[in-house]
Design a protein around this motif. Structure first.
Motif, PDB file in Angstrom:
ATOM      1  N   ASP A   1      30.397  55.851  46.787  1.00  0.00           N
ATOM      2  CA  ASP A   1      29.680  54.610  47.079  1.00  0.00           C
ATOM      3  C   ASP A   1      30.599  53.402  47.197  1.00  0.00           C
ATOM      4  O   ASP A   1      30.128  52.286  47.419  1.00  0.00           O
ATOM      5  CB  ASP A   1      28.627  54.364  45.994  1.00  0.00           C
ATOM      6  N   LEU A   2      31.904  53.623  47.035  1.00  0.00           N
ATOM      7  CA  LEU A   2      32.849  52.511  47.176  1.00  0.00           C
ATOM      8  C   LEU A   2      32.832  51.990  48.596  1.00  0.00           C
ATOM      9  O   LEU A   2      32.756  52.758  49.551  1.00  0.00           O
ATOM     10  CB  LEU A   2      34.271  52.980  46.893  1.00  0.00           C
ATOM     11  N   GLN A   3      32.935  50.682  48.715  1.00  0.00           N
ATOM     12  CA  GLN A   3      33.001  50.018  50.016  1.00  0.00           C
ATOM     13  C   GLN A   3      34.347  49.310  50.148  1.00  0.00           C
ATOM     14  O   GLN A   3      35.001  49.042  49.134  1.00  0.00           O
ATOM     15  CB  GLN A   3      31.855  48.994  50.129  1.00  0.00           C
TER      16      GLN A   3
ATOM     17  N   GLU B   1      30.330  45.649  37.877  1.00  0.00           N
ATOM     18  CA  GLU B   1      29.411  45.943  38.992  1.00  0.00           C
ATOM     19  C   GLU B   1      29.003  47.412  38.945  1.00  0.00           C
ATOM     20  O   GLU B   1      29.848  48.299  38.752  1.00  0.00           O
ATOM     21  CB  GLU B   1      30.120  45.633  40.325  1.00  0.00           C
TER      22      GLU B   1
ATOM     23  N   HIS C   1      35.322  46.660  47.730  1.00  0.00           N
ATOM     24  CA  HIS C   1      35.658  47.023  46.350  1.00  0.00           C
ATOM     25  C   HIS C   1      37.152  47.295  46.152  1.00  0.00           C
ATOM     26  O   HIS C   1      37.570  47.648  45.047  1.00  0.00           O
ATOM     27  CB  HIS C   1      34.876  48.271  45.917  1.00  0.00           C
TER      28      HIS C   1
ATOM     29  N   ILE D   1      28.430  50.681  40.517  1.00  0.00           N
ATOM     30  CA  ILE D   1      28.755  51.508  41.684  1.00  0.00           C
ATOM     31  C   ILE D   1      28.585  52.929  41.188  1.00  0.00           C
ATOM     32  O   ILE D   1      29.226  53.325  40.206  1.00  0.00           O
ATOM     33  CB  ILE D   1      30.205  51.249  42.151  1.00  0.00           C
TER      34      ILE D   1
ATOM     35  N   HIS E   1      28.061  55.633  37.044  1.00  0.00           N
ATOM     36  CA  HIS E   1      28.570  54.258  37.182  1.00  0.00           C
ATOM     37  C   HIS E   1      30.070  54.462  37.072  1.00  0.00           C
ATOM     38  O   HIS E   1      30.545  54.929  36.021  1.00  0.00           O
ATOM     39  CB  HIS E   1      27.994  53.387  36.062  1.00  0.00           C
TER      40      HIS E   1
END
Ligand code: AMP
Ligand code: ZN
Length: 112
Positions: free
Chosen positions: A50-52, A43, A55, A45, A96
């Motif tokens: 930007d990690l949610q 994926e 994740h 990212i 990324h």
């Protein structure tokens, strides 16, 4: 036009150490230690920022893959370092997320 997305899609062929449905593990093209791999989620990212929360399991898988490749390459007991650089001051160059796995020499602390 993300370099690691091109590796995930197969447009660019990395020196692959492991691949599964979630991750690739590749050799770094410019190794900073006798062993230097990158654990790359399939994926996209862009950065650690930007990690949610969704994740969390994926990041756990990244660390499990790092430990597994260190073990497979014979570096588990001597030791190794895992690093994820975030943005400019850390020197992130590929946007990324990826976990560096460095082994085969003594690592410095504090890091440079
Ligand atoms: P970072 O500076 O943390 O974003 O790390 C990016 C890493 O990707 C660096 O260690 C580069 O040497 C590595 N890298 C760049 N291009 C390639 C490539 N084509 N294959 C393997 N590793 C690469
Ligand atoms: Zn990407």
């Amino acid at each position: 036009d993300c370099l690691f997305c091109k590796m995930v899609s197969g447009d660019i062929k990395p020196d692959l150490l492991h691949a599964d449905e979630h991750l690739l593990v590749i050799r770094d093209i410019n190794p900073q230690a006798p062993f230097h791999a990158l654990v790359i989620p399939r994926e996209h990212i862009a950065t650690l920022n930007d990690l949610q929360p969704e994740h969390a399991e994926l990041v756990g898988r990244m660390y499990l893959a790092a430990a597994a490749v260190a073990q497979a390459q014979g570096h588990a007991s001597d030791g190794y370092r895992t690093v994820m650089n975030c943005n400019r001051l850390a020197g992130q160059t590929v946007f990324h997320i990826h976990l560096h796995v460095l082994a085969g020499r003594a690592m410095h602390w504090p890091p440079g």
